[in-house]
Structures are given as C-alpha cells and as structure tokens.
Enzyme design. Structure first.
Site, short mmCIF file in Angstrom:
data_model
loop_
_atom_site.label_atom_id
_atom_site.label_comp_id
_atom_site.label_asym_id
_atom_site.label_seq_id
_atom_site.Cartn_x
_atom_site.Cartn_y
_atom_site.Cartn_z
N HIS A 122 39.25 3.92 145.46
CA HIS A 122 38.39 3.29 144.47
C HIS A 122 36.95 3.64 144.80
CE1 HIS A 122 35.55 -0.16 143.94
NE2 HIS A 122 35.90 0.02 142.68
N HIS A 161 35.82 7.32 157.02
CA HIS A 161 34.66 6.59 157.54
C HIS A 161 33.58 7.53 158.07
CE1 HIS A 161 35.95 2.40 157.14
NE2 HIS A 161 37.18 2.84 157.37
N HIS A 191 43.20 -15.75 149.89
CA HIS A 191 44.42 -16.55 149.77
C HIS A 191 45.55 -16.01 150.63
CE1 HIS A 191 44.67 -13.37 146.76
NE2 HIS A 191 45.97 -13.51 146.75
N GLY A 278 32.77 -9.94 127.73
CA GLY A 278 33.53 -9.45 126.58
C GLY A 278 33.59 -7.94 126.54
#
EC number: 1.3.3.3
Length: 320
Positions: A122, A161, A191, A278
């Site tokens: 990503h 890295h 979580h 939106g």
C-alpha cells in the site's frame, strides 16, 4: 513575512498535481511490466457541483488491474477534490481548521498479488489545502508506504525498510526513525492487539522543517516517498512471483487478508475521510482484496511457517 509572500511557504498545487499524475503513470507501468499479462483499466470521473456542506466536487483517474499473471487485484488512483467544509476526520488533529473549505489531491494504491509469497503493498502521497476567505491557505502533505506479507523473507523486509531509510537520509537525521515509528503505530489493529504488517513509512501534517513553513522541502519529501515505493516493492515482486505455492498458503493468505479489510474499514484515515465526504465509493473501496475469509479462533501451529509471521515479523523491530 506572511505565507502568501514567502516563496518557500507558498503552496503550488499545480506542481503537485503534475507530479502526482506522472507518478500514477510510472507506478502503473512498472507494475504492468511485472505482471506481464494484465493492464490497468482507467476510469476517469468528474463530480459536478452538488448541494450540501460535505458534498465534493472534482475528479480523478481510477486505475484497476485484475486477474493478471501476478496481480489478483490492484488499484492506483489519482483524485483531486474540493469541498465546502473539512470533515471531522481531517480536523481531528487540527480543530482550529474546522469549518474551512478545502481541496485534496493525491495518489493512493493497494496491490493484492495472487502468490502468497508476494506481499500486499500500500502507498499514498497527498496534499491538503484548507482555505478561508481573507486568510492565507493552510496546507500540509501526508502519505507513506507499508508492506503486508504473508510468508515473509527477512531480506525482503530489510530491503523495504532500507529503501525507506535511504530516501529519508537527505532530509535529516531522525526523519526515518520518526516516520518508521509512526507507521508502526498507525497500522495497528487495536481490537486484536496486532500489527497489520511489517511497516514502512507514514507521515502526516507535514509543512514545516526546522520550525518554519517550507513548501519546497515538504514537497520534495513527498516526491521522494512516492518515487521510493517503486524502488521498494518491484524488486520483491520480481524475486517472489514465480515461487510455487499450494492450497495451504492460499488459505492463509485469504485469512490474513481479513486483517487488511478490518483495518481499512475501521481505522484507515483515507477510507474514513472518503466516506465522510461522500466520496466515490468504488474508488475508495478498491483497496479491499477480492477473496478473503475469516475463520473462528484460528491459531497457527507452533513452529509453522504461518506462526513465524506472528512471532518473527509482525512485532515491531528495527530492521535496518
């Protein structure tokens, strides 16, 4: 001297847009060359003026690749949008900017390969400009790149890295350490008490160097990060894309992709910003993998290659 008068502080949106469009082209070309089969399909879009304080105008180029020889699904998107009021996700760290109009432009990408030995990657680089009549615009850069492997190799993670460290070096001591740590802290699933991947670089709210506004240096750093993604990722793809794999590796890849979905929908600033304003849903959610599953309370077998990801790679460490 005011921001509008000082050339180092003046925000050149046109120059940033020119760079971003070229970066999108170069990343797509590099990934197409690695895939060797599929090509990116472009969807150019425009959003006309609309009512509502959170309505966006502007446009972009969404490019998606699918069912290739190497890439199962990927997207490399450019967008340049404007809005009447910054959403809550953009002012969480800058409450003084609430109520300002804004424009945002950037390139964002996610690549999901077929082969579980090729990591998901990503990257994004972006510019925000918050504007208010009668005042100088407030601008800042953000972005970074991170790697999410399933069956990682230490040499690949070190290369990833090291590329980040090398591109940060011209900008001063401590830059790499700061943005490497920020990436480690950001791509974390609270979580699950678990990191999404092995990190990379992450920065935001960047407009100062040595305590002074400096557009030229901030823009140069954003360019270095955008260009560095190709140098960091393409050699890993080239090295691992022919590696044999079977059903076991594929199942684990799909299971770990679930963590990617959880992070993007719950924590990712870009996704939240797009949905709050939106934005174009198809472009925002192109980051999600095409095949994914969740298994109840699955645990890797101790000492297995799958367990190695959890014990040796996901915990934060200094790779270079």
């Amino acid at each position: 001297m005011s921001q509008a008068q000082n050339p180092q502080q003046r925000c050149d949106v046109a120059a940033v847009k020119t760079f971003l469009l070229d970066l999108q082209d170069r990343i797509c070309s590099a990934l197409e060359a690695q895939d060797g089969k599929a090509l990116f399909q472009e969807d150019s879009w425009e959003r006309p003026a609309a009512e509502g304080e959170l309505a966006l105008t502007g446009g972009g180029r969404t490019r998606v690749i699918a069912d290739g020889a190497v890439i199962e699904k990927g997207g490399v998107n450019f967008s340049h949008v404007r809005g009447a009021r910054l959403p809550a996700s953009a002012t969480a760290n800058r409450p003084e900017l609430a109520g300002r109009s804004f424009q945002a432009l950037g390139v964002s990408l996610v690549i999901h390969p077929h082969n579980p030995y090729v990591p998901t990657s990503h990257a994004n680089v972006r510019l925000f400009v918050a504007e208010k009549e009668g005042e100088a615009p407030v601008w800042w850069f953000g972005g970074g790149f991170d790697l999410t492997p399933f069956y990682p190799y230490e040499e690949d993670v070190v290369h990833w890295h090291q590329t980040g460290k090398d591109l940060c070096a011209p900008f001063g001591d401590g830059v790499f350490a700061q943005y490497k740590k920020w990436c480690d802290d950001y791509f974390y699933l609270k979580h699950r008490d678990e990191n999404r991947g092995v990190g990379g670089l992450f920065f935001d709210d960047l407009n100062e160097w040595d305590g002074e506004l400096n557009f030229e240096k901030s823009f140069a750093f954003m360019q270095a990060v955008g260009n560095g993604y190709i140098d960091a990722y393409v050699p890993i793809v080239a090295k691992r894309k022919e590696q044999p794999y079977g059903e076991r590796e594929r199942k684990f890849q799909c299971y770990r992709r679930g963590r990617y979905v959880e992070f993007n929908l719950v924590f990712d600033r870009g996704t939240i910003f797009g949905l709050q304003t939106g934005g174009r849903t198809e472009s925002i959610l192109m980051s999600l993998p095409p095949v994914v599953h969740w298994d109840y309370d699955w645990q890797p077998e101790p000492g297995s290659p799958e367990a190695l990801l959890y014990t040796d790679f996901l915990p934060h460490k200094e790779w270079v």
